[in-house]
Design an enzyme around this catalytic site. Structure first.
Site, short mmCIF file in Angstrom:
data_model
loop_
_atom_site.label_atom_id
_atom_site.label_comp_id
_atom_site.label_asym_id
_atom_site.label_seq_id
_atom_site.Cartn_x
_atom_site.Cartn_y
_atom_site.Cartn_z
N HIS A 1 0.66 -1.24 0.55
CA HIS A 1 0.49 -0.03 -0.32
C HIS A 1 0.97 1.31 -0.56
O HIS A 1 0.94 1.95 -0.45
CB HIS A 1 -0.92 -0.07 1.40
CG HIS A 1 -2.07 1.32 1.22
ND1 HIS A 1 -3.06 2.21 0.50
CD2 HIS A 1 -1.43 2.34 2.20
CE1 HIS A 1 -3.56 3.05 0.98
NE2 HIS A 1 -2.46 3.21 2.06
N GLU B 1 -10.35 1.92 3.25
CA GLU B 1 -9.53 1.47 3.38
C GLU B 1 -9.74 0.17 3.62
O GLU B 1 -10.25 -0.07 4.95
CB GLU B 1 -8.73 2.22 3.56
CG GLU B 1 -8.41 3.47 3.49
CD GLU B 1 -6.92 4.33 3.81
OE1 GLU B 1 -7.37 4.41 5.62
OE2 GLU B 1 -6.81 5.01 3.29
#
Ligand code: MN
Length: 418
Positions: free
Chosen positions: A136, A202
Site C-alpha cells: 500500500h 480503506e
C-alpha cells in the site's frame, strides 16, 4: 482445546462463527431492550449474562457477572485475559457436542439474529491508525510522489502512524452522509468547497487494547500480546480530495474523521493464534526495541465488495493480513517506546492492507489507480471511487483444514451529502 471439537449448536461449514471462534460483542434484545455481552455460534446469539445467571463462569477466579450487562465490553476486558480466556474456553466446553445432554438448560441464553441488534462493542478511547502495508505505501508513494523513491526514507525504520478520532467510529450496518469539505482540483488555482468527489474505503483490521499502561511505561514486542485483547475488521473511510489538500504537514484531519466502520464481534487473539504465520524479513535491520521472535503475522483472508442500491454485490478486492510489513506487536512497542500510555479500549488500525497483485489492493485509490482505471461492477456500472447509495462490505476469515474463524461483515452505506 481440541481443535476438531464440534458443537451441538448447528453451524454451517462456511460460518465464521465456529465453536473455535467465540468472539465477544454487545447485543441489544429488540423486544426487551436488554443489553448484554454476547457471543455468536453459527447463527445463534448466546447471551453471556443469561449463561452466568444459570451458573456458568462461577468457578473462574476474578470473574464478575456485573460486567456482562454493560453497554460496552471495556469492563469485561478489564477483568484480564486470565478471566476472559477462561470464559471463552468454558463457552466452548458448554456447547461442544459431547456435552449436549448435560447442558440443555443453557439454551435459555439463545437468541436468533433477527431478534437482536449489534451495538458498538467497545468504548474507544484513543484511536491510532498505522500505515504498515508495504504494498500500500509503495503504491501510494508511486502515485503521488516518485516511483523510484516510493517509500519515504523513514518507512522501514518506523511503523508510521497518526492519531485518529474515536468519536466517529461506528458499528457495522450504519449509514453516513458523504462528507463535505475543501478540495483543490489539480487544474484549479484556488480551493473549492463541496461534497467530496473522491470518497474511498480503506481495507484494514484494528486491534483493541486489553490492558492499560501508566505514563512512562513501554511495552516490549515480547509482552505485546498480553496487551492485545482481539481484532475487528475496520474500514477507515477516506475522502481523497479533502485529504490531498489538507494533509501537509500534519497528516489527515477531516478527510478521515467523518465516519469509520468496525465489525461487531471482537475476535480474540486466542482464537487467531492457530493462524499465525511468518512475517516479512525486515531489511534494513530494525532497532532492538522493534525486534521480535516467532510467527507474528496472521493468515486472515480479506475481501471487499461494493453493492450498489437495488443491485447485487461485486467483490473488487481479495487481500490478506499476512501482507503486513510491521506486526501489531511492533506497532504497540513503537507506540509506547516514548512512554505514551495506552488504555483498555484503545483501538489501533493496521493501515490499508494491500497485497502485491492488483486484485489485492485495499482501496479504490489503488484499484482504480487514482481514477485512471475504472472498475466494472456486475451490474455493468463503473466505479473510480464510491458513489452515493453504495454499500461497502469488508469480510475476513482464517481457515485451515480443520477450522474456520472469521469476523463476519464490516458494512456501511453512503448517503448523499447533507
Ligand atoms: Mn487508514
Amino acid at each position: 482445546m481440541n481443535s476438531l471439537a464440534k458443537s451441538w449448536i448447528s453451524i454451517s461449514a462456511d460460518s465464521d462463527f465456529s465453536i473455535q471462534n467465540i468472539p465477544f460483542g454487545i447485543i441489544k434484545h429488540l423486544k426487551t431492550q436488554h443489553i448484554s455481552v454476547s457471543t455468536r455460534i453459527g447463527d445463534t446469539i448466546v447471551d453471556l449474562s443469561v449463561l452466568a445467571d444459570l451458573g456458568a463462569f462461577s468457578s473462574i477466579k476474578g470473574f464478575d457477572k456485573s460486567t456482562l450487562t454493560n453497554l460496552y465490553l471495556n469492563d469485561f476486558i478489564a477483568l484480564g485475559k486470565t478471566v476472559t480466556s477462561a470464559v471463552r474456553l468454558e463457552i466452548i466446553e458448554l456447547f461442544k457436542e459431547s456435552n449436549k445432554d448435560i447442558n440443555q438448560k443453557y439454551t435459555a441464553s439463545f437468541l436468533q439474529l433477527k431478534d437482536v441488534e449489534n451495538l458498538l462493542p467497545v468504548k474507544v478511547g484513543d484511536y491510532t491508525d498505522f500505515y504498515s502495508s508495504i504494498d500500500h505505501a509503495t503504491n501510494i508513494g508511486t502515485m503521488i510522489r516518485d516511483p523510484k523513491n516510493a517509500l519515504m526514507p523513514n518507512w522501514k525504520y518506523i511503523p508510521v502512524g497518526y492519531h485518529g478520532r474515536g468519536s466517529s467510529i461506528c458499528v457495522s450496518g450504519h449509514t453516513f452522509h458523504r462528507p463535505k469539505g475543501q478540495q483543490k482540483p489539480a487544474d484549479s488555482e484556488f480551493p473549492t468547497f463541496g461534497p467530496s468527489k473522491l470518497l474511498d474505503f480503506e481495507l484494514e483490521t484494528a486491534y483493541i487494547v486489553g490492558k492499560s499502561t501508566t505514563l512512562g511505561e513501554s511495552i516490549s514486542t515480547e509482552k505485546a500480546d498480553d496487551y492485545i485483547f482481539g481484532m475487528v475488521l475496520f474500514n477507515d473511510w477516506s475522502a481523497r480530495d479533502i485529504q490531498t489538500w489538507e494533509y501537509i504537514p500534519l497528516g489527515p484531519f477531516l478527510s478521515k474523521n467523518f465516519a469509520s466502520t468496525i465489525s461487531a464481534w471482537v475476535v480474540t487473539l486466542d482464537a487467531l493464534e492457530p493462524f499465525r504465520t511468518k512475517g516479512y524479513t525486515q531489511e534494513p535491520k530494525v532497532f532492538p526495541y522493534l525486534e521480535y521472535r516467532g510467527n507474528k503475522n496472521i493468515d486472515i483472508k480479506l475481501e471487499v465488495a461494493i453493492m450498489p442500491e437495488n443491485s447485487s454485490e461485486t467483490v473488487i478486492c481479495n487481500s490478506n493480513y499476512k501482507y503486513m510489513y510491521w506486526t501489531m506487536e511492533q506497532q504497540l512497542a513503537h507506540h509506547t517506546i516514548n512512554g505514551c500510555n495506552v488504555n483498555i479500549g484503545d483501538m489501533m488500525g493496521s493501515g490499508t492492507i494491500s497485497g502485491p497483485e492488483p486484485h489485492e489492493y485495499g482501496s479504490m485509490m489503488e484499484l482504480s489507480w487514482k481514477g485512471t482505471k475504472p472498475l466494472k461492477l456486475n451490474d455493468g456500472s463503473e466505479r473510480k471511487f464510491i458513489n452515493d447509495h453504495d454499500t461497502v462490505i469488508l469480510r475476513g476469515y482464517c481457515q485451515n483444514e480443520n477450522i474456520r474463524v472469521g469476523f463476519g461483515e464490516c458494512k456501511a452505506k453512503v448517503l448523499p451529502a447533507n
